[in-house]
Enzyme design. Structure first.
Site, mmCIF file in Angstrom:
data_model
loop_
_atom_site.group_PDB
_atom_site.id
_atom_site.type_symbol
_atom_site.label_atom_id
_atom_site.label_comp_id
_atom_site.label_asym_id
_atom_site.label_seq_id
_atom_site.Cartn_x
_atom_site.Cartn_y
_atom_site.Cartn_z
ATOM 1 N N LYS A 17 0.853 -1.211 0.000
ATOM 2 C CA LYS A 17 0.000 0.000 0.000
ATOM 3 C C LYS A 17 0.877 1.244 0.000
ATOM 4 O O LYS A 17 2.043 1.205 0.419
ATOM 5 C CB LYS A 17 -0.927 0.027 1.222
ATOM 6 C CG LYS A 17 -0.249 0.076 2.602
ATOM 7 C CD LYS A 17 0.141 1.461 3.098
ATOM 8 C CE LYS A 17 0.801 1.432 4.471
ATOM 9 N NZ LYS A 17 1.628 2.592 4.776
ATOM 10 N N MET A 108 5.341 0.396 3.498
ATOM 11 C CA MET A 108 4.444 -0.133 2.468
ATOM 12 C C MET A 108 3.621 -1.310 2.969
ATOM 13 O O MET A 108 3.021 -2.049 2.185
ATOM 14 C CB MET A 108 5.253 -0.546 1.247
ATOM 15 C CG MET A 108 6.002 0.662 0.695
ATOM 16 S SD MET A 108 6.891 0.230 -0.764
ATOM 17 C CE MET A 108 5.524 0.075 -1.851
ATOM 18 N N ASP A 143 -2.640 -1.744 10.137
ATOM 19 C CA ASP A 143 -2.768 -1.751 8.669
ATOM 20 C C ASP A 143 -3.367 -3.044 8.122
ATOM 21 O O ASP A 143 -3.636 -3.147 6.926
ATOM 22 C CB ASP A 143 -1.391 -1.563 8.011
ATOM 23 C CG ASP A 143 -0.853 -0.153 8.187
ATOM 24 O OD1 ASP A 143 -1.639 0.747 8.543
ATOM 25 O OD2 ASP A 143 0.355 0.047 7.975
HETATM 26 P P1 ATP Z 1 3.780 -0.262 7.866
HETATM 27 O O1 ATP Z 1 3.741 0.457 6.550
HETATM 28 O O2 ATP Z 1 2.536 -1.115 8.099
HETATM 29 O O3 ATP Z 1 4.168 0.585 9.033
HETATM 30 P P2 ATP Z 1 6.324 -1.296 7.110
HETATM 31 O O4 ATP Z 1 6.175 -1.515 5.637
HETATM 32 O O5 ATP Z 1 6.991 -0.034 7.521
HETATM 33 O O6 ATP Z 1 4.907 -1.404 7.774
HETATM 34 P P3 ATP Z 1 7.127 -4.044 7.440
HETATM 35 O O7 ATP Z 1 7.756 -4.330 6.127
HETATM 36 O O8 ATP Z 1 5.790 -4.603 7.697
HETATM 37 O O9 ATP Z 1 7.114 -2.476 7.747
HETATM 38 O O10 ATP Z 1 8.185 -4.506 8.548
HETATM 39 C C1 ATP Z 1 8.166 -4.012 9.851
HETATM 40 C C2 ATP Z 1 8.828 -5.049 10.765
HETATM 41 O O11 ATP Z 1 7.982 -6.198 10.807
HETATM 42 C C3 ATP Z 1 10.191 -5.511 10.272
HETATM 43 O O12 ATP Z 1 11.120 -5.166 11.233
HETATM 44 C C4 ATP Z 1 10.084 -7.009 10.116
HETATM 45 O O13 ATP Z 1 11.132 -7.720 10.740
HETATM 46 C C5 ATP Z 1 8.766 -7.395 10.799
HETATM 47 N N1 ATP Z 1 8.011 -8.417 10.043
HETATM 48 C C6 ATP Z 1 7.320 -9.415 10.594
HETATM 49 N N2 ATP Z 1 6.732 -10.172 9.643
HETATM 50 C C7 ATP Z 1 7.049 -9.651 8.458
HETATM 51 C C8 ATP Z 1 6.740 -10.002 7.105
HETATM 52 N N3 ATP Z 1 5.984 -11.062 6.798
HETATM 53 N N4 ATP Z 1 7.216 -9.197 6.123
HETATM 54 C C9 ATP Z 1 7.959 -8.099 6.442
HETATM 55 N N5 ATP Z 1 8.291 -7.753 7.701
HETATM 56 C C10 ATP Z 1 7.847 -8.500 8.707
#
Ligand code: ATP
Length: 300
Positions: A17, A108, A143
């Site tokens: 997203k 994302m 999210d």
């Molecule tokens: P958001 O946009 O919802 O804040 P994000 O994109 O910034 O999320 P993610 O990629 O979801 O962040 O990763 C955040 C943390 O979640 C990472 O430190 C990662 O280790 C952990 N994590 C747990 N499960 C997963 C997964 N399936 N894919 C990615 N990261 C994961």
């Protein structure tokens, strides 16, 4: 729940997203933040396969990105655990395999979308109504409900309260990422300091102007987008700022941070324009993707 089933396997796309609008409007007494915004699904995705067989109550997870945990710390694992508890599933082994394309900790919703894909696949396998999955999704992360919903939606509360809005007009969206990941809690505490976010609601941008522009075209929409985190992340994250400048110089209609960064996205009307943005990102060595908006109806 008694399920008469031997083996079943479902493969789904867990889409990334972007935030078309993200206004952090207040801080709650429990430390969470109330936001008001609009999220959009884009055509960059992880491929998630969920296989269920009769047997031991175990959850096995594998992921193409070996830096990610494969136990309870992985949100996709927790999705299977919560699903089992919520719907009383026993006597089944759940195997999850994730082919990861969405950058990690990039704003994302990569983890949340894998989580939602597992809920969705298990819902189909065990014949659970989609509406019932939202209650489980909400408890797994702010999210996750949107990742289950998909398309374009207004998000309120801590991000979990969704209402439909007009789908985003078609366009090309280039996403770039460079440098260290951003921890969402750290980004929020920085925002608290810089914008003095407190319990009283403060609106920084006009959301109704933005949602009206969704009914027009990408030219009308571009100037109405907003992200509170831009002010605090660009000055401290060199990679995000470099990506922003490269995309702006490539002729994008608008460039914005996604979530709390460091991913940055840019809107273009044409494929040639998007290619120019992509080439500009290649020149600076950033991770880069050309995507399109994904509509809710494309996915149902
Ligand atoms: P958001 O946009 O919802 O804040 P994000 O994109 O910034 O999320 P993610 O990629 O979801 O962040 O990763 C955040 C943390 O979640 C990472 O430190 C990662 O280790 C952990 N994590 C747990 N499960 C997963 C997964 N399936 N894919 C990615 N990261 C994961």
């Amino acid at each position: 729940m008694a399920i008469n089933m031997k083996n079943k396997s479902i493969t789904l796309r867990g889409y990334a997203k972007i935030n078309l609008f993200l206004d952090v409007i207040s801080k709650r007494a429990d430390g969470y933040h109330n936001i008001d915004g609009v999220m959009q699904t884009v055509s960059l995705y992880d491929t998630v396969t969920v296989s269920v067989s009769e047997g031991e109550d175990e959850i096995l997870l594998s992921c193409s990105d070996t830096s990610l945990p494969t136990d309870r710390r992985n949100l996709a694992y927790r999705a299977a655990e919560s699903f089992r508890e919520a719907f009383g599933i026993t006597g089944h082994s759940i195997e999850i395999s994730i082919d990861k394309n969405i950058p990690v900790a990039a704003g994302m919703a990569g983890g949340s979308t894998d989580c939602a894909a597992v809920l969705s696949a298990l819902g189909q396998i065990f014949d659970i109504d989609k509406t019932e999955l939202f209650t489980v999704a909400e408890k797994l992360g702010a999210d996750v409900p949107f990742c289950l919903y998909k398309g374009t939606a207004r998000t309120a509360g801590i991000g979990e309260r969704l209402t439909p809005v007009t789908p985003m007009p078609d366009c090309f969206i280039v996403i770039g990422r460079m440098g260290e990941g951003v921890s969402t809690p750290v980004a929020f505490s920085r925002l608290d300091e810089v914008l003095s976010v407190c319990e009283e609601e403060v609106r920084h941008a006009d959301l109704s102007r933005m949602t009206s522009a969704l009914e027009k075209d990408v030219h009308a929409l571009a100037p109405t987008l907003y992200n509170s985190f831009g002010e605090v992340i660009f000055p401290i994250h060199e990679g995000a700022d470099k990506v922003r400048r490269a995309l702006e110089e490539s002729g994008a209609l608008r460039v914005l941070l996604s979530g709390s960064g460091p991913s940055v996205f840019a809107l273009y009307e044409t494929e040639e324009g998007a290619q120019a943005g992509y080439d500009a990102l290649r020149a600076i060595g950033a991770d880069r993707f050309i995507t399109r908006p994904v509509r809710r109806c494309d996915e149902e």
